[in-house]
Design a protein around this motif. Structure first.
Motif, PDB file in Angstrom:
ATOM      1  N   VAL A  67       0.866  -1.185   0.000  1.00  0.00           N
ATOM      2  CA  VAL A  67       0.000   0.000   0.000  1.00  0.00           C
ATOM      3  C   VAL A  67       0.896   1.226   0.000  1.00  0.00           C
ATOM      4  N   VAL A  68       0.615   2.162  -0.908  1.00  0.00           N
ATOM      5  CA  VAL A  68       1.390   3.403  -0.968  1.00  0.00           C
ATOM      6  C   VAL A  68       0.430   4.598  -0.930  1.00  0.00           C
ATOM      7  N   VAL A  69       0.811   5.608  -0.182  1.00  0.00           N
ATOM      8  CA  VAL A  69      -0.008   6.810  -0.075  1.00  0.00           C
ATOM      9  C   VAL A  69       0.498   7.849  -1.059  1.00  0.00           C
ATOM     10  N   GLY A  70      -0.423   8.571  -1.683  1.00  0.00           N
ATOM     11  CA  GLY A  70       0.004   9.613  -2.604  1.00  0.00           C
ATOM     12  C   GLY A  70      -1.158  10.284  -3.309  1.00  0.00           C
ATOM     13  N   PHE A  71      -0.800  11.243  -4.154  1.00  0.00           N
ATOM     14  CA  PHE A  71      -1.798  12.052  -4.851  1.00  0.00           C
ATOM     15  C   PHE A  71      -1.389  12.245  -6.303  1.00  0.00           C
ATOM     16  N   SER A  72      -2.364  12.541  -7.142  1.00  0.00           N
ATOM     17  CA  SER A  72      -2.093  12.870  -8.534  1.00  0.00           C
ATOM     18  C   SER A  72      -1.250  14.138  -8.630  1.00  0.00           C
ATOM     19  N   ALA A  73      -0.671  14.357  -9.804  1.00  0.00           N
ATOM     20  CA  ALA A  73       0.220  15.513  -9.987  1.00  0.00           C
ATOM     21  C   ALA A  73      -0.460  16.834  -9.671  1.00  0.00           C
ATOM     22  N   ASP A  74      -1.781  16.923  -9.912  1.00  0.00           N
ATOM     23  CA  ASP A  74      -2.512  18.163  -9.622  1.00  0.00           C
ATOM     24  C   ASP A  74      -3.168  18.151  -8.241  1.00  0.00           C
ATOM     25  N   GLU A  77      -6.967  14.756  -5.284  1.00  0.00           N
ATOM     26  CA  GLU A  77      -7.512  14.006  -4.138  1.00  0.00           C
ATOM     27  C   GLU A  77      -7.040  14.558  -2.789  1.00  0.00           C
ATOM     28  N   TRP A  78      -6.237  15.589  -2.799  1.00  0.00           N
ATOM     29  CA  TRP A  78      -5.631  16.113  -1.569  1.00  0.00           C
ATOM     30  C   TRP A  78      -6.673  16.684  -0.622  1.00  0.00           C
TER      31      TRP A  78
END
Length: 205
Positions: A67-74, A77-78
């Motif tokens: 499982v990795v946490v992250g967001f799209s380049a823009d 989802e933040w």
């Protein structure tokens, strides 16, 4: 998968979850390294213990799910109001598809091992993790990762309420400091079995 079906099956069907052990958090060049995560990983040999857990799981044909946490380049989802993720957008942290959100090289997934991307603390929120577990008929979650008081605790709580057995591999988990780690383990002991890599995955060699 109900509690009754688990008890009737007569044997444990575990999966090893590797939670958020990504470069941004546990690599010395990651932007969260200064928050204590890299130092704790180094001083407690957490990456080495986790690598051992992964090797033992693979040898025993136990599924390994990352499982990795992250967001799209823009940062679509933040969560703007989150104190956990408030730094991410400001200085470009946790971008999916970059070095930052890759699993640390010491723990790299093998071909075919799932990597679940999430946008919140819980790996069940808005992901297909539960589906991956159910289709593999998993009834027990073995938890490794960072941080103990956030993703590990949240995963244990959610797993408990979804009727999974939960084991936390203490020597393969970490927080930003030892006191928080210890406090989280005390809470986790109320809903999960707190054990070690050797305790959960004894060597057969």
């Amino acid at each position: 998968m109900s509690s009754n079906s688990n008890s009737n099956s007569g044997r444990r069907r575990p999966a090893l979850l590797v939670l958020d052990l990504i470069n941004e958090i546990v690599h010395p060049d990651g932007k969260y390294a200064a928050d204590g995560y890299f130092a704790q990983a180094r001083d407690r040999s957490v990456l080495e213990r986790t690598a051992e857990a992964i090797a033992r799981a693979r040898a025993a044909d136990i599924p390994v799910i990352y499982v990795v946490v992250g967001f799209s380049a823009d940062y679509t989802e933040w969560p703007a109001g989150s104190p956990v993720f408030e730094k991410a957008r400001a200085d470009g942290r946790l971008k999916l598809g970059t070095w930052a959100t890759q699993v640390h090289d010491a723990l790299a997934p093998e071909p075919g091992e799932p990597v679940v991307a999430k946008h919140r603390i819980s790996p069940f929120h808005g992901t297909n993790l539960e589906l991956l577990l159910r289709t593999r008929e998993i009834d027990t979650l073995l938890l490794t990762g960072v941080s103990t008081e956030l993703v590990v605790l949240t995963t244990a709580q959610a797993g408990h309420d979804l009727d999974f057995r939960v084991q936390v591999l203490e020597d393969a988990t970490l927080a930003g400091d030892a006191e928080i780690h210890a406090a989280a383990l005390k809470v986790l002991s109320r809903i999960a079995t707190v054990t070690t890599v050797e305790g959960a995955l004894p060597s057969t060699g």
